[in-house]
Write a protein that holds these residues in place. Structure first.
Motif, PDB file in Angstrom:
ATOM      1  N   VAL A 264     -29.812   1.439 -12.527  1.00 28.88           N
ATOM      2  CA  VAL A 264     -28.471   2.562 -12.933  1.00 28.88           C
ATOM      3  C   VAL A 264     -27.534   2.315 -11.974  1.00 28.88           C
ATOM      4  O   VAL A 264     -26.682   3.007 -12.206  1.00 28.88           O
ATOM      5  CB  VAL A 264     -29.172   3.785 -13.106  1.00 28.88           C
ATOM      6  N   ASP A 265     -27.824   1.329 -11.047  1.00 26.90           N
ATOM      7  CA  ASP A 265     -26.741   1.328  -9.943  1.00 26.90           C
ATOM      8  C   ASP A 265     -25.516   0.465 -10.350  1.00 26.90           C
ATOM      9  O   ASP A 265     -25.345  -0.445 -11.128  1.00 26.90           O
ATOM     10  CB  ASP A 265     -27.303   0.576  -8.752  1.00 26.90           C
ATOM     11  N   GLY A 266     -24.434   1.092 -10.030  1.00 26.84           N
ATOM     12  CA  GLY A 266     -22.952   0.432 -10.207  1.00 26.84           C
ATOM     13  C   GLY A 266     -22.728  -0.614  -9.534  1.00 26.84           C
ATOM     14  O   GLY A 266     -23.412  -1.169  -8.620  1.00 26.84           O
TER      15      GLY A 266
ATOM     16  N   VAL B 224     -38.790   6.148   3.409  1.00 26.18           N
ATOM     17  CA  VAL B 224     -38.789   5.476   2.360  1.00 26.18           C
ATOM     18  C   VAL B 224     -38.687   6.100   1.013  1.00 26.18           C
ATOM     19  O   VAL B 224     -39.339   7.252   1.058  1.00 26.18           O
ATOM     20  CB  VAL B 224     -39.942   4.642   1.999  1.00 26.18           C
ATOM     21  N   ILE B 225     -37.381   5.794   0.259  1.00 28.73           N
ATOM     22  CA  ILE B 225     -37.216   6.752  -0.502  1.00 28.73           C
ATOM     23  C   ILE B 225     -36.500   5.719  -1.813  1.00 28.73           C
ATOM     24  O   ILE B 225     -36.376   4.467  -1.729  1.00 28.73           O
ATOM     25  CB  ILE B 225     -36.106   7.734  -0.282  1.00 28.73           C
ATOM     26  N   ALA B 226     -36.538   6.408  -2.980  1.00 23.06           N
ATOM     27  CA  ALA B 226     -36.069   5.510  -4.014  1.00 23.06           C
ATOM     28  C   ALA B 226     -35.681   6.622  -5.444  1.00 23.06           C
ATOM     29  O   ALA B 226     -36.143   8.048  -5.128  1.00 23.06           O
ATOM     30  CB  ALA B 226     -37.339   4.653  -4.780  1.00 23.06           C
ATOM     31  N   ASP B 227     -34.916   6.105  -6.248  1.00 23.00           N
ATOM     32  CA  ASP B 227     -34.751   6.924  -7.522  1.00 23.00           C
ATOM     33  C   ASP B 227     -34.061   8.142  -6.902  1.00 23.00           C
ATOM     34  O   ASP B 227     -34.530   9.408  -7.443  1.00 23.00           O
ATOM     35  CB  ASP B 227     -35.997   6.901  -8.280  1.00 23.00           C
ATOM     36  N   THR B 228     -33.021   8.154  -6.149  1.00 18.77           N
ATOM     37  CA  THR B 228     -32.388   9.514  -5.918  1.00 18.77           C
ATOM     38  C   THR B 228     -31.350   9.697  -7.186  1.00 18.77           C
ATOM     39  O   THR B 228     -30.972  11.085  -7.148  1.00 18.77           O
ATOM     40  CB  THR B 228     -31.627   9.420  -4.515  1.00 18.77           C
ATOM     41  N   HIS B 229     -31.019   9.047  -7.843  1.00 19.78           N
ATOM     42  CA  HIS B 229     -29.937   9.280  -9.051  1.00 19.78           C
ATOM     43  C   HIS B 229     -29.107  10.293  -8.628  1.00 19.78           C
ATOM     44  O   HIS B 229     -28.966  11.453  -9.561  1.00 19.78           O
ATOM     45  CB  HIS B 229     -30.927   9.965 -10.093  1.00 19.78           C
ATOM     46  N   MET B 230     -28.393  10.082  -7.541  1.00 22.69           N
ATOM     47  CA  MET B 230     -27.337  11.138  -7.396  1.00 22.69           C
ATOM     48  C   MET B 230     -25.943  10.741  -7.764  1.00 22.69           C
ATOM     49  O   MET B 230     -25.791   9.606  -7.522  1.00 22.69           O
ATOM     50  CB  MET B 230     -27.341  11.584  -5.837  1.00 22.69           C
ATOM     51  N   PRO B 231     -25.118  11.566  -8.449  1.00 23.18           N
ATOM     52  CA  PRO B 231     -25.311  13.129  -8.617  1.00 23.18           C
ATOM     53  C   PRO B 231     -25.893  13.452  -9.453  1.00 23.18           C
ATOM     54  O   PRO B 231     -26.056  14.780  -9.973  1.00 23.18           O
ATOM     55  CB  PRO B 231     -23.783  13.551  -8.318  1.00 23.18           C
ATOM     56  N   ASN B 232     -26.261  12.532 -10.500  1.00 21.23           N
ATOM     57  CA  ASN B 232     -27.036  13.067 -12.086  1.00 21.23           C
ATOM     58  C   ASN B 232     -28.125  14.039 -11.563  1.00 21.23           C
ATOM     59  O   ASN B 232     -28.281  14.985 -12.662  1.00 21.23           O
ATOM     60  CB  ASN B 232     -27.359  11.868 -12.693  1.00 21.23           C
ATOM     61  N   LYS B 233     -28.841  13.771 -11.024  1.00 20.59           N
ATOM     62  CA  LYS B 233     -30.357  14.678 -10.774  1.00 20.59           C
ATOM     63  C   LYS B 233     -30.095  15.521  -9.620  1.00 20.59           C
ATOM     64  O   LYS B 233     -31.125  16.196  -9.581  1.00 20.59           O
ATOM     65  CB  LYS B 233     -31.504  13.595 -10.722  1.00 20.59           C
TER      66      LYS B 233
ATOM     67  N   ASP C 255     -32.115   2.593  -7.428  1.00 22.83           N
ATOM     68  CA  ASP C 255     -31.360   3.833  -8.267  1.00 22.83           C
ATOM     69  C   ASP C 255     -30.692   4.724  -7.423  1.00 22.83           C
ATOM     70  O   ASP C 255     -31.027   6.119  -7.296  1.00 22.83           O
ATOM     71  CB  ASP C 255     -32.402   4.327  -9.188  1.00 22.83           C
ATOM     72  N   TRP C 256     -30.151   4.203  -6.417  1.00 22.25           N
ATOM     73  CA  TRP C 256     -29.031   5.168  -5.599  1.00 22.25           C
ATOM     74  C   TRP C 256     -28.071   6.120  -6.555  1.00 22.25           C
ATOM     75  O   TRP C 256     -27.797   7.190  -6.504  1.00 22.25           O
ATOM     76  CB  TRP C 256     -28.061   4.257  -4.680  1.00 22.25           C
ATOM     77  N   GLN C 257     -27.412   5.176  -7.546  1.00 20.10           N
ATOM     78  CA  GLN C 257     -26.437   5.871  -8.396  1.00 20.10           C
ATOM     79  C   GLN C 257     -24.972   5.600  -7.774  1.00 20.10           C
ATOM     80  O   GLN C 257     -24.203   4.918  -8.540  1.00 20.10           O
ATOM     81  CB  GLN C 257     -26.671   7.233  -9.063  1.00 20.10           C
ATOM     82  N   THR C 258     -24.810   5.997  -6.772  1.00 14.35           N
ATOM     83  CA  THR C 258     -23.521   5.700  -6.161  1.00 14.35           C
ATOM     84  C   THR C 258     -23.650   5.582  -4.628  1.00 14.35           C
ATOM     85  O   THR C 258     -24.579   5.801  -3.915  1.00 14.35           O
ATOM     86  CB  THR C 258     -22.649   7.059  -5.911  1.00 14.35           C
ATOM     87  N   MET C 259     -22.586   4.838  -3.998  1.00 11.46           N
ATOM     88  CA  MET C 259     -22.502   4.323  -2.564  1.00 11.46           C
ATOM     89  C   MET C 259     -22.556   5.691  -1.705  1.00 11.46           C
ATOM     90  O   MET C 259     -22.594   5.724  -0.579  1.00 11.46           O
ATOM     91  CB  MET C 259     -21.197   3.330  -2.381  1.00 11.46           C
TER      92      MET C 259
ATOM     93  N   PRO D  68     -37.155  11.843  -4.383  1.00  9.60           N
ATOM     94  CA  PRO D  68     -37.152  13.330  -3.896  1.00  9.60           C
ATOM     95  C   PRO D  68     -36.104  14.020  -4.774  1.00  9.60           C
ATOM     96  O   PRO D  68     -35.884  15.154  -4.320  1.00  9.60           O
ATOM     97  CB  PRO D  68     -36.317  12.904  -2.567  1.00  9.60           C
ATOM     98  N   THR D  69     -35.849  13.630  -5.807  1.00 12.84           N
ATOM     99  CA  THR D  69     -34.720  14.358  -6.402  1.00 12.84           C
ATOM    100  C   THR D  69     -34.887  14.709  -8.200  1.00 12.84           C
ATOM    101  O   THR D  69     -34.487  15.310  -8.822  1.00 12.84           O
ATOM    102  CB  THR D  69     -33.301  13.723  -6.447  1.00 12.84           C
TER     103      THR D  69
END
Length: 165
Positions: free
Chosen positions: A60-62, A5-14, A37-41, A134-135
């Motif tokens: 923050v997801d597109g 289980v993950i959340a808030d990866t905010h990649m590639p920003n973080k 809050d993946w940020q990108t596919m 995790p990021t």
């Protein structure tokens, strides 16, 4: 059944890549749940190389993520119902918004993100679980993700680590 289980990866920003500690865990999981809050596919595509991925959108997801996922989801895993939401919104705390999202549903577990604060507790026999991030640890001492093990019951734990490389 083992679930990462993950959340808030905010990649590639973080982060430019998933942490090695997490990748090792992903190689030995049955399912991955991402609480927004993946940020990108690209994050979804990478996670999909390890196992089946379920998830929800975050604030923050597109549009590409919004077209692929919902704001909340109830997953039926074995004999359990797992509610997943990001937890963003107005009023209340993140945790209270997550619980409110499933107040009219009969769920055994609620997974949420948004705050980046790891949470593991029971309330009225419902497991309330935020894996942290995790990021992007923000003000937390460690980066983190979660593991759910589903058998005759649901067991949850956090994995904490200090180096996201």
């Amino acid at each position: 059944m083992k679930i990462v289980v993950i959340a808030d990866t905010h990649m590639p920003n973080k982060a430019k890549k998933l942490p090695n500690q997490l990748i090792t865990e992903l190689k030995a999981t049955d399912l991955i749940i991402h609480a927004g809050d993946w940020q990108t596919m690209d994050v979804y595509r990478e996670l999909s190389t390890y196992a089946k991925v379920e998830g929800v959108i975050g604030n923050v997801d597109g549009i590409d993520i919004q077209q692929h996922f919902k704001e909340k989801e109830i997953l039926h895993l074995n004999d359990f119902k797992i509610g997943v939401t990001h937890g963003h919104g107005q009023k209340l705390t993140t945790e209270k918004r997550a619980r409110a999202a499933f107040e009219k549903q009969d769920v055994d577990c609620i997974i949420f993100g948004h705050s980046h604060i790891p949470v593991l507790k029971y309330e009225n026999d419902i497991l309330i679980f935020n894996p942290g991030s995790p990021t992007d640890r923000r003000r937390q001492a460690y980066y983190s993700y979660g593991i759910l093990t589903i058998g005759k019951g649901i067991h949850a734990e956090h994995v904490f680590f200090s180096d996201k490389d």
